[in-house]
Design an enzyme around this catalytic site. Structure first.
Site, PDB file in Angstrom:
ATOM      1  N   ASN A  30       0.873  -1.183   0.000  1.00 21.18           N
ATOM      2  CA  ASN A  30       0.000   0.000   0.000  1.00 21.18           C
ATOM      3  C   ASN A  30       0.904   1.225   0.000  1.00 21.18           C
ATOM      4  OD1 ASN A  30      -1.796   2.059   0.516  1.00 21.18           O
ATOM      5  ND2 ASN A  30      -2.181   1.460   2.649  1.00 21.18           N
TER       6      ASN A  30
ATOM      7  N   LYS B 121       0.109   4.289  -0.280  1.00 23.40           N
ATOM      8  CA  LYS B 121      -0.526   5.497   0.294  1.00 23.40           C
ATOM      9  C   LYS B 121      -0.305   6.679  -0.652  1.00 23.40           C
ATOM     10  CE  LYS B 121       0.401   3.447   4.763  1.00 23.40           C
ATOM     11  NZ  LYS B 121       0.343   3.605   6.190  1.00 23.40           N
TER      12      LYS B 121
ATOM     13  N   HIS C  66      -9.350   1.200   5.067  1.00 24.05           N
ATOM     14  CA  HIS C  66      -8.050   1.368   5.738  1.00 24.05           C
ATOM     15  C   HIS C  66      -8.223   2.319   6.923  1.00 24.05           C
ATOM     16  CE1 HIS C  66      -3.899   2.514   6.464  1.00 24.05           C
ATOM     17  NE2 HIS C  66      -3.542   1.404   5.827  1.00 24.05           N
TER      18      HIS C  66
ATOM     19  N   GLU D 241      -6.528   4.701   7.969  1.00 25.33           N
ATOM     20  CA  GLU D 241      -6.294   6.128   7.667  1.00 25.33           C
ATOM     21  C   GLU D 241      -7.525   6.747   7.008  1.00 25.33           C
ATOM     22  OE1 GLU D 241      -2.611   5.546   5.576  1.00 25.33           O
ATOM     23  OE2 GLU D 241      -1.653   5.002   7.465  1.00 25.33           O
TER      24      GLU D 241
ATOM     25  N   GLU E 237      -5.004  -4.971  10.762  1.00 21.34           N
ATOM     26  CA  GLU E 237      -3.940  -3.987  10.950  1.00 21.34           C
ATOM     27  C   GLU E 237      -4.169  -3.212  12.241  1.00 21.34           C
ATOM     28  OE1 GLU E 237      -2.145  -2.824   6.936  1.00 21.34           O
ATOM     29  OE2 GLU E 237      -3.917  -1.591   7.173  1.00 21.34           O
TER      30      GLU E 237
ATOM     31  N   GLY F 252       2.958   2.114  10.625  1.00 25.99           N
ATOM     32  CA  GLY F 252       3.912   3.200  10.406  1.00 25.99           C
ATOM     33  C   GLY F 252       4.677   3.613  11.656  1.00 25.99           C
TER      34      GLY F 252
ATOM     35  N   SER G 209       3.872  -2.289  10.192  1.00 21.33           N
ATOM     36  CA  SER G 209       5.336  -2.310  10.282  1.00 21.33           C
ATOM     37  C   SER G 209       5.947  -3.655   9.877  1.00 21.33           C
ATOM     38  CB  SER G 209       5.793  -1.884  11.680  1.00 21.33           C
ATOM     39  OG  SER G 209       5.362  -0.553  11.949  1.00 21.33           O
TER      40      SER G 209
ATOM     41  N   GLY H 183       2.937  -1.142   4.207  1.00 22.94           N
ATOM     42  CA  GLY H 183       2.989   0.281   3.863  1.00 22.94           C
ATOM     43  C   GLY H 183       4.410   0.704   3.530  1.00 22.94           C
TER      44      GLY H 183
HETATM   45  C1  PEP Z   1      -0.564   0.105   6.118  1.00 26.20           C
HETATM   46  O1  PEP Z   1      -0.723   1.302   6.002  1.00 26.20           O
HETATM   47  O2  PEP Z   1      -1.405  -0.657   5.636  1.00 26.20           O
HETATM   48  C2  PEP Z   1       0.615  -0.367   6.826  1.00 26.20           C
HETATM   49  C3  PEP Z   1       0.600  -1.569   7.308  1.00 26.20           C
HETATM   50  O3  PEP Z   1       1.680   0.521   6.961  1.00 26.20           O
HETATM   51  P1  PEP Z   1       3.145   0.181   7.551  1.00 26.20           P
HETATM   52  O4  PEP Z   1       3.598  -1.123   6.922  1.00 26.20           O
HETATM   53  O5  PEP Z   1       3.990   1.339   7.132  1.00 26.20           O
HETATM   54  O6  PEP Z   1       2.999   0.048   9.019  1.00 26.20           O
END
Ligand code: PEP
Length: 250
Positions: A9, A11, A94, A96, A166, A172, A213, A234
């Site tokens: 993803n 973003k 998601h 966000e 998630e 992040g 992460s 991400g």
């Molecule tokens: C995401 O936004 O779906 C995500 C898992 O981000 P990150 O891997 O950066 O934590």
């Protein structure tokens, strides 16, 4: 047996030109990886250029959002049939989008149905906040999200979806859920809720990713858990190490 599925993803990162330059570097290596489904989810304006570059490759393409209506006065939105020529997947709900754009379980439910009606595979996101986690509310909250997102759907429809668990506190932040935490919630909450709604057959078939992460350092350990069927990635999907992340998962 559920095939592992790892999706990046991106973003709000990478212009069309940057997306093409990055994927030109790694696409041959990604294509050579066997036994794992792989997808990238670029920003909408980069999708056509990425689709052109990846034509004939095994790398799938996903959008990061979509509206549920077919067309009309919805300024700034994209309809399902606008994605269909380019995309196989669409990320829905998601955290966000829930946090910044008011996405609700009810809206996600409508979007899942619209995506399926157009042959797109929804990647349905769920996950609790740090406060909910610390208050011991994870199970009830995540189970409620799944029930809301999958309301009034058939088992056949649910089987066509992918779910991404998630935990918001791990997105992040560099904080990854432990394998036991992630696998435990995915098995005992997400898959168990799908079983409660649609029965064991659907629960055994549906793929559930972990996100938060994930990196080349922890993908092997996380993906080894029998209930974790892949990852939604991400930050680590924006760099060439995405290839190592997938190879290590393999
Ligand atoms: C995401 O936004 O779906 C995500 C898992 O981000 P990150 O891997 O950066 O934590």
């Amino acid at each position: 047996m559920r095939t592992l599925f790892i999706a990046g993803n991106w973003k709000m990162n990478k212009t069309a030109a940057e997306a093409v330059a990055f994927l030109s570097e790694i696409k041959d290596e990604l294509n050579a990886i066997e036994g794992i489904d792989i997808a990238v989810c670029p920003p909408a304006l980069a999708i056509p250029a990425v689709a052109d570059l990846l034509k004939g490759s095994k790398i799938g393409i996903g959008a990061q959002n979509m509206y549920f209506e077919e067309n009309g006065a919805y300024t700034g939105e994209l309809a399902p049939n606008m994605l269909v020529p380019f995309c196989n997947y669409v990320i829905l709900g998601h955290s966000e989008r829930r946090q910044y754009f008011g996405e609700t379980d009810e809206g996600v439910n409508k979007k899942i149905k619209a995506a399926l009606a157009h042959g797109l595979t929804p990647i349905v996101c769920c996950g609790e906040s740090l406060e909910q986690n610390q208050a011991g509310e994870t199970h009830d909250f995540v189970s409620g999200q799944i029930k809301g997102a999958f309301a009034n759907m058939t088992g056949a429809e649910a089987t066509k979806c992918v779910i991404a668990y998630e935990p918001i506190w791990a997105i992040g932040t560099g904080l990854t859920a432990t394998v036991e935490q992630a696998g435990g919630i995915i098995g005992n909450t997400v898959r168990a809720t799908i079983k409660e709604i649609f029965g064991d057959d659907v629960a055994q078939k549906i793929r559930i990713q972990y996100g938060g992460s994930v990196s080349e350092k922890n993908s092997a350990e996380l993906m080894a858990h029998p209930d974790i069927d892949g990852a939604l990635v991400g930050g680590a999907s924006l760099k060439a190490a995405f290839v190592d992340l997938i190879k290590n998962a393999q």
